[in-house]
Design a protein around this motif. Structure first.
Motif, short mmCIF file in Angstrom:
data_model
loop_
_atom_site.label_atom_id
_atom_site.label_comp_id
_atom_site.label_asym_id
_atom_site.label_seq_id
_atom_site.Cartn_x
_atom_site.Cartn_y
_atom_site.Cartn_z
N GLU A 47 -4.92 39.27 -28.25
CA GLU A 47 -4.65 39.92 -26.97
C GLU A 47 -5.41 39.21 -25.87
OE1 GLU A 47 -5.96 43.92 -27.86
OE2 GLU A 47 -3.90 44.51 -28.30
N ALA A 62 -5.99 45.30 -22.14
CA ALA A 62 -5.63 44.28 -23.12
C ALA A 62 -4.12 44.31 -23.34
CB ALA A 62 -6.36 44.52 -24.43
N CYS A 116 -10.77 33.29 -29.66
CA CYS A 116 -10.75 34.75 -29.75
C CYS A 116 -12.09 35.27 -30.26
CB CYS A 116 -9.65 35.21 -30.70
SG CYS A 116 -7.99 35.04 -30.02
N LEU A 121 -9.56 39.39 -29.02
CA LEU A 121 -9.39 39.21 -27.58
C LEU A 121 -9.58 37.74 -27.21
CD1 LEU A 121 -8.88 40.75 -24.93
CD2 LEU A 121 -11.35 40.93 -24.69
#
Length: 186
Positions: A47, A62, A116, A121
């Motif tokens: 995300e 997100a 990430c 994320l």
């Protein structure tokens, strides 16, 4: 079940399992991930943070980096992976020629895992610097090629965008741009 990113960084090169993309049914991401985990498949769904204006207020939330898809890890030489296509929430595995599942490139995944954090994320590319050619990935200038004019310490990047025959300076969040190869003219 979401992966442990640090573990994957260490194991991605030496693991016989590969990552594959599965197309999801609309609005069934959580159901698909839960059902794949119940079947013993590891999933990864990166995300990115996106800021949007909603009723005059800015909200950062997100969003899926690849909407409508989830990455699934399995060994295609072992039996049982065919169950993914009949998993609730999954439309189908992305396939290549001869209807065989198409593994995602390891270099692509290694870079994705590198950028990430442990929750999946995606963080902005740390290698961006002044003068780099970039493509804006979201916002009102989405898809436009530009060049970085200046970077400040508050996660904003100042770009020079060609609009109507002249350069216009604008600021975007660092997460809104992605570096492009130097061969692309801006």
């Amino acid at each position: 079940m979401t992966t442990s990113i640090s573990t994957d960084l260490q194991n991605i090169a030496r693991c016989p399992d590969s990552w594959f993309a599965a197309q999801l049914r609309p609005n069934m991401k959580l159901i698909a991930e839960r059902n794949l985990a119940r079947q013993g498949f590891e999933t990864f769904n990166p995300e990115r943070l996106e800021t949007r204006r909603n009723r005059g207020r800015l909200r950062t939330e997100a969003r899926q980096l690849f909407p409508g898809y989830v990455f699934v890890r399995f060994n295609p030489a072992e039996p049982g992976w065919e169950a993914i296509n009949s998993t609730r929430g999954v439309t189908r595995l992305v396939t290549g020629p001869a209807a065989a599942p198409q593994a995602l490139p390891r270099a692509f995944l290694a870079e994705l895992f590198r950028r990430c954090d442990g929750t999946g994320l995606l963080h902005p590319d740390p290698s961006l610097k002044q003068g780099d050619a970039v493509r804006i990935s979201h916002g009102p200038f989405s898809g436009i090629l530009s060049r970085i004019a200046e970077m400040d310490t508050q996660e904003r990047i100042h770009l020079l965008i060609q609009i109507m025959g002249r350069e216009v300076r604008t600021a975007v969040p660092r997460s809104a741009v992605h570096k492009v190869t130097p061969a692309v003219p801006v």
